[in-house]
Write a protein that holds these residues in place. Structure first.
Motif, PDB file in Angstrom:
ATOM      1  N   MET A  95      29.843  55.103  41.695  1.00 47.99           N
ATOM      2  CA  MET A  95      31.077  54.620  42.281  1.00 47.99           C
ATOM      3  C   MET A  95      31.407  53.214  41.769  1.00 47.99           C
ATOM      4  N   ARG A  96      30.406  52.333  41.760  1.00 50.25           N
ATOM      5  CA  ARG A  96      30.643  50.971  41.278  1.00 50.25           C
ATOM      6  C   ARG A  96      30.986  50.974  39.800  1.00 50.25           C
ATOM      7  N   ALA A  97      30.363  51.865  39.033  1.00 44.61           N
ATOM      8  CA  ALA A  97      30.657  51.947  37.602  1.00 44.61           C
ATOM      9  C   ALA A  97      32.097  52.390  37.401  1.00 44.61           C
ATOM     10  N   ASP A  98      32.558  53.358  38.221  1.00 50.24           N
ATOM     11  CA  ASP A  98      33.944  53.800  38.116  1.00 50.24           C
ATOM     12  C   ASP A  98      34.897  52.659  38.442  1.00 50.24           C
ATOM     13  N   TYR A  99      34.570  51.891  39.474  1.00 46.32           N
ATOM     14  CA  TYR A  99      35.410  50.753  39.834  1.00 46.32           C
ATOM     15  C   TYR A  99      35.437  49.733  38.697  1.00 46.32           C
ATOM     16  N   ALA A 100      34.277  49.484  38.109  1.00 43.68           N
ATOM     17  CA  ALA A 100      34.213  48.527  37.003  1.00 43.68           C
ATOM     18  C   ALA A 100      35.025  49.033  35.816  1.00 43.68           C
ATOM     19  N   GLU A 101      34.931  50.318  35.518  1.00 45.77           N
ATOM     20  CA  GLU A 101      35.718  50.893  34.425  1.00 45.77           C
ATOM     21  C   GLU A 101      37.209  50.750  34.713  1.00 45.77           C
ATOM     22  N   GLN A 102      37.604  51.028  35.957  1.00 45.85           N
ATOM     23  CA  GLN A 102      39.007  50.894  36.339  1.00 45.85           C
ATOM     24  C   GLN A 102      39.457  49.441  36.215  1.00 45.85           C
ATOM     25  N   GLU A 103      38.592  48.524  36.590  1.00 50.08           N
ATOM     26  CA  GLU A 103      38.933  47.102  36.518  1.00 50.08           C
ATOM     27  C   GLU A 103      39.103  46.667  35.061  1.00 50.08           C
ATOM     28  N   ILE A 104      38.247  47.141  34.207  1.00 46.94           N
ATOM     29  CA  ILE A 104      38.358  46.799  32.784  1.00 46.94           C
ATOM     30  C   ILE A 104      39.668  47.333  32.226  1.00 46.94           C
ATOM     31  N   MET A 105      39.970  48.585  32.533  1.00 42.98           N
ATOM     32  CA  MET A 105      41.210  49.178  32.041  1.00 42.98           C
ATOM     33  C   MET A 105      42.422  48.438  32.613  1.00 42.98           C
ATOM     34  N   SER A 106      42.310  48.021  33.866  1.00 40.58           N
ATOM     35  CA  SER A 106      43.393  47.268  34.491  1.00 40.58           C
ATOM     36  C   SER A 106      43.619  45.941  33.776  1.00 40.58           C
TER      37      SER A 106
ATOM     38  N   ILE B  55      29.136  40.780  39.345  1.00 41.58           N
ATOM     39  CA  ILE B  55      29.781  41.544  40.416  1.00 41.58           C
ATOM     40  C   ILE B  55      29.336  40.910  41.723  1.00 41.58           C
ATOM     41  N   ALA B  56      30.319  40.449  42.511  1.00 38.98           N
ATOM     42  CA  ALA B  56      30.018  39.845  43.815  1.00 38.98           C
ATOM     43  C   ALA B  56      30.241  40.907  44.887  1.00 38.98           C
TER      44      ALA B  56
ATOM     45  N   ARG C 105      28.963  45.213  52.016  1.00 35.45           N
ATOM     46  CA  ARG C 105      28.534  45.941  50.822  1.00 35.45           C
ATOM     47  C   ARG C 105      29.697  46.538  50.025  1.00 35.45           C
ATOM     48  N   GLU C 106      30.843  45.860  50.059  1.00 36.38           N
ATOM     49  CA  GLU C 106      31.997  46.237  49.255  1.00 36.38           C
ATOM     50  C   GLU C 106      32.050  45.304  48.051  1.00 36.38           C
ATOM     51  N   ILE C 107      32.681  45.757  46.995  1.00 35.20           N
ATOM     52  CA  ILE C 107      32.823  44.910  45.813  1.00 35.20           C
ATOM     53  C   ILE C 107      33.899  43.879  46.103  1.00 35.20           C
ATOM     54  N   GLY C 108      33.506  42.624  46.064  1.00 34.37           N
ATOM     55  CA  GLY C 108      34.424  41.539  46.365  1.00 34.37           C
ATOM     56  C   GLY C 108      35.076  40.958  45.129  1.00 34.37           C
ATOM     57  N   ARG C 109      34.351  40.916  44.047  1.00 35.38           N
ATOM     58  CA  ARG C 109      34.866  40.287  42.828  1.00 35.38           C
ATOM     59  C   ARG C 109      34.087  40.811  41.643  1.00 35.38           C
TER      60      ARG C 109
END
Length: 180
Positions: A1-12, A145-146, A151-155
């Motif tokens: 899940m975190r990897a997907d969020y990171a991938e989405q953030e990079i694409m964003s 990753i903060a 336990r949510e991704i803050g930054r």
């Protein structure tokens, strides 16, 4: 899940760069500025090294003549020639480094259009690479990753080059200047 969020953030982030031509211009200006170095001091240093190498060759010739005239003993000749050869090798190494630096300055500047094309193709390439390669790329781009107390991704801080991080607060909607 975190990897997907990171991938989405990079694409964003890549998409934000594509949507803002000023950021692309700033990025290319920064990259081109780092690639060019004032050549004049490098060329002057190369000339100085060439003169010193010529001086070493002249001194070697002088020592050989003194040896031929039986003024210099073989041991002394060998010691002096070895000393000059060591100095000459160091100067030649410096010369190689300086020539590489001056040749780097001859590179063609990167255009904003090239950066835009690369960023545009990044999305397609990113989607088409294997999961393992995508994971490696994401890990290479993430600086930090903060995680919040719940336990949510803050930054997520991304590393787009060795000196500049692009950061985005997940819950903060104000846009930050992405000066590269």
């Amino acid at each position: 899940m975190r990897a997907d969020y990171a991938e989405q953030e990079i694409m964003s982030r890549v998409q934000r760069l594509l949507d803002n031509p000023q950021l692309i211009d700033d990025l290319t200006t920064s990259m081109n500025g780092k690639r060019t170095v004032d050549k004049k001091p490098l060329e002057q240093e190369l000339q100085r090294l060439e003169k010193e190498l010529a001086d070493i060759d002249r001194k070697k010739g002088k020592y050989y003549r003194l040896y031929e005239e039986d003024i210099l003993e073989p041991k002394e000749l060998k010691a002096k020639i070895n000393e000059l050869s060591e100095i000459g090798q160091r100067l030649e190494q410096q010369q190689v480094v300086l020539r590489k630096k001056t040749s780097m300055n001859n590179s063609v500047p990167i255009s904003p259009e090239t950066v835009k094309e690369l960023l545009t193709s990044f999305s397609a390439v990113f989607r088409n690479i294997s999961h393992e390669k995508r994971k490696q790329l994401v890990h290479a781009l993430i600086q930090e990753i903060a995680v919040t107390a719940d336990r949510e991704i803050g930054r997520i801080a991304l590393r787009f080059n060795s000196q500049q991080l692009l950061t985005n607060e997940e819950h903060n909607t104000c846009e930050q200047s992405l000066a590269l």
